[in-house]
Enzyme design. Structure first.
Site, PDB file in Angstrom:
ATOM      1  CD  GLU A 116       0.011  22.143  15.300  1.00 44.04           C
ATOM      2  OE1 GLU A 116      -0.782  22.535  14.957  1.00 44.04           O
ATOM      3  OE2 GLU A 116      -1.045  22.426  16.722  1.00 44.04           O
TER       4      GLU A 116
ATOM      5  CD1 TRP B  34      -0.174  20.785  10.989  1.00 40.67           C
ATOM      6  CD2 TRP B  34      -0.799  21.689   9.353  1.00 40.67           C
ATOM      7  NE1 TRP B  34      -0.260  21.844  11.994  1.00 40.67           N
ATOM      8  CE2 TRP B  34      -0.419  22.510  10.050  1.00 40.67           C
ATOM      9  CE3 TRP B  34      -0.497  22.291   7.978  1.00 40.67           C
ATOM     10  CZ2 TRP B  34      -0.894  24.263  10.350  1.00 40.67           C
ATOM     11  CZ3 TRP B  34      -1.322  23.756   8.222  1.00 40.67           C
ATOM     12  CH2 TRP B  34      -1.105  24.886   9.598  1.00 40.67           C
TER      13      TRP B  34
ATOM     14  CE1 TYR C 146      -0.453  29.333  12.371  1.00 43.16           C
ATOM     15  CE2 TYR C 146      -0.277  27.312  11.221  1.00 43.16           C
ATOM     16  CZ  TYR C 146      -1.110  28.628  12.241  1.00 43.16           C
ATOM     17  OH  TYR C 146      -2.411  28.282  11.953  1.00 43.16           O
TER      18      TYR C 146
ATOM     19  CB  CYS D  28      -5.689  29.891  12.248  1.00 44.23           C
ATOM     20  SG  CYS D  28      -6.464  29.452  11.212  1.00 44.23           S
TER      21      CYS D  28
ATOM     22  NE  ARG E 195      -5.718  33.841   9.008  1.00 46.92           N
ATOM     23  CZ  ARG E 195      -6.523  33.310   8.046  1.00 46.92           C
ATOM     24  NH1 ARG E 195      -7.870  33.715   8.086  1.00 46.92           N
ATOM     25  NH2 ARG E 195      -6.251  31.900   8.065  1.00 46.92           N
TER      26      ARG E 195
ATOM     27  CG  ASP F 156     -12.853  24.321  13.630  1.00 42.00           C
ATOM     28  OD1 ASP F 156     -14.529  24.422  14.518  1.00 42.00           O
ATOM     29  OD2 ASP F 156     -13.034  23.358  12.541  1.00 42.00           O
TER      30      ASP F 156
END
Length: 318
Positions: A75, A97, A139, A200, A220, A223
């Site tokens: 990733e 994803w 990203y 995130c 921010r 999980d």
């Protein structure tokens, strides 16, 4: 619920992973319970920090459950290409994803296709992938091709050259290591609505002390049950790659979470993981030094000393 956690026998040698387990227990037992965007519900707290020293090749892989570090690495390498379509990931068997495009496809077409079939179509059908596999400017797009606009006359603007933040950080670390501006930012306010999921892990900052390179990630939304393990690994890996490219030694990986939460349907994961104790020091070797930060391959990374406890499955909230 698992029994309260205890400190390692030698407080001076307390395993780094207790920071994570202590945070998990605190959220589950006293976090603010509320509804969230997914409708699943969470228990959360605001503001948390975890630190890890990268000296001697050690890496922050969780040992209380198996973390698929190669998937996380693929990733990260995908981010560095600037790609926003899941097709290259699916072709490597990486499905982290896929749920977001799949959810959109099901909603808009009404077809009850399963994930395996959807992913297969993404890989085999270029046109299908172009229509359904793109995540928007997530990203990687922001990291290596942040959009700019230049005047085109008559009060109009046209697209200008993209900004490669990663390349800029490499250059600034080499030319001006003492700078306080070694930053990579993913939170492009103008493009958030076009993203499948706003970033995130949004802000990275790097710091050179002596000959050691440290990195800090501000996340921010985290999980903690599923996402953190990948985020912490990727932060540490990016530091290691940048350090190699800039002829520096790895320093600290500092993770800072904003809204840190556990999903209510992750109770079995929490109970299982809090009943385990961390052990071991996984290490990473980078087997070659590529010409640039953008030229690493999955074969360049080797992990040794990783003997985790069993994988803990849990559903992903989309």
């Amino acid at each position: 619920m698992a029994q309260p956690l205890t400190l390692a026998r030698d407080p001076q040698r307390r395993h780094w992973e207790w920071q994570y387990l202590d945070l998990m227990r605190r959220i589950w037992e006293s976090g603010d319970e509320r509804r969230d965007r997914t409708g699943v519900g969470t228990r959360a707290l605001f503001g948390a920090t975890i630190r890890f020293d990268l000296a001697d090749g050690v890496m922050p892989l969780l040992t209380t459950k198996r973390v698929y570090w190669k998937t996380a690495t693929r990733e990260l390498l995908w981010f560095l290409t600037g790609e926003t379509n899941i097709r290259p990931l699916c072709a490597q068997g990486v499905e982290i994803w896929t749920d977001w495009p799949l959810d959109r496809y099901r909603r808009e077409t009404g077809e009850a296709i399963d994930r395996a079939a959807f992913s297969r179509r993404i890989v085999e059908d270029v046109d299908f992938a172009a229509r359904w596999g793109d995540l928007g400017p997530v990203y990687g797009k922001q990291w290596v091709d942040w959009p700019t606009y230049v005047p085109a006359g008559d009060g109009l603007f046209r697209a200008g050259p993209g900004i490669n933040q990663i390349a800029q950080v490499v250059a600034s670390l080499k030319a001006n290591p003492g700078s306080r501006r070694h930053i990579v930012e993913g939170w492009n306010v103008a493009e958030l609505d076009a993203m499948a999921l706003p970033p995130c892990h949004k802000t990275y900052q790097f710091h050179v002390s002596g000959n050691r390179l440290s990195g800090l990630l501000y996340q921010r939304s985290c999980d903690l049950g599923l996402g953190f393990a990948f985020n912490m690994w990727s932060l540490a890996l990016l530091i290691r790659m940048l350090a190699q490219q800039c002829e520096l030694e790895p320093g600290e990986a500092v993770w800072m979470g904003g809204d840190v939460h556990l999903y209510l349907n992750h109770a079995p994961l929490v109970a299982t993981q809090l009943g385990r104790e961390p052990d071991g020091e996984p290490r990473l070797a980078i087997l070659r030094r590529p010409a640039s930060i953008f030229d690493y391959r999955i074969e360049d990374f080797e992990v040794t000393g990783y003997a985790p406890q069993a994988h803990i499955a849990a559903p992903v909230a989309v």
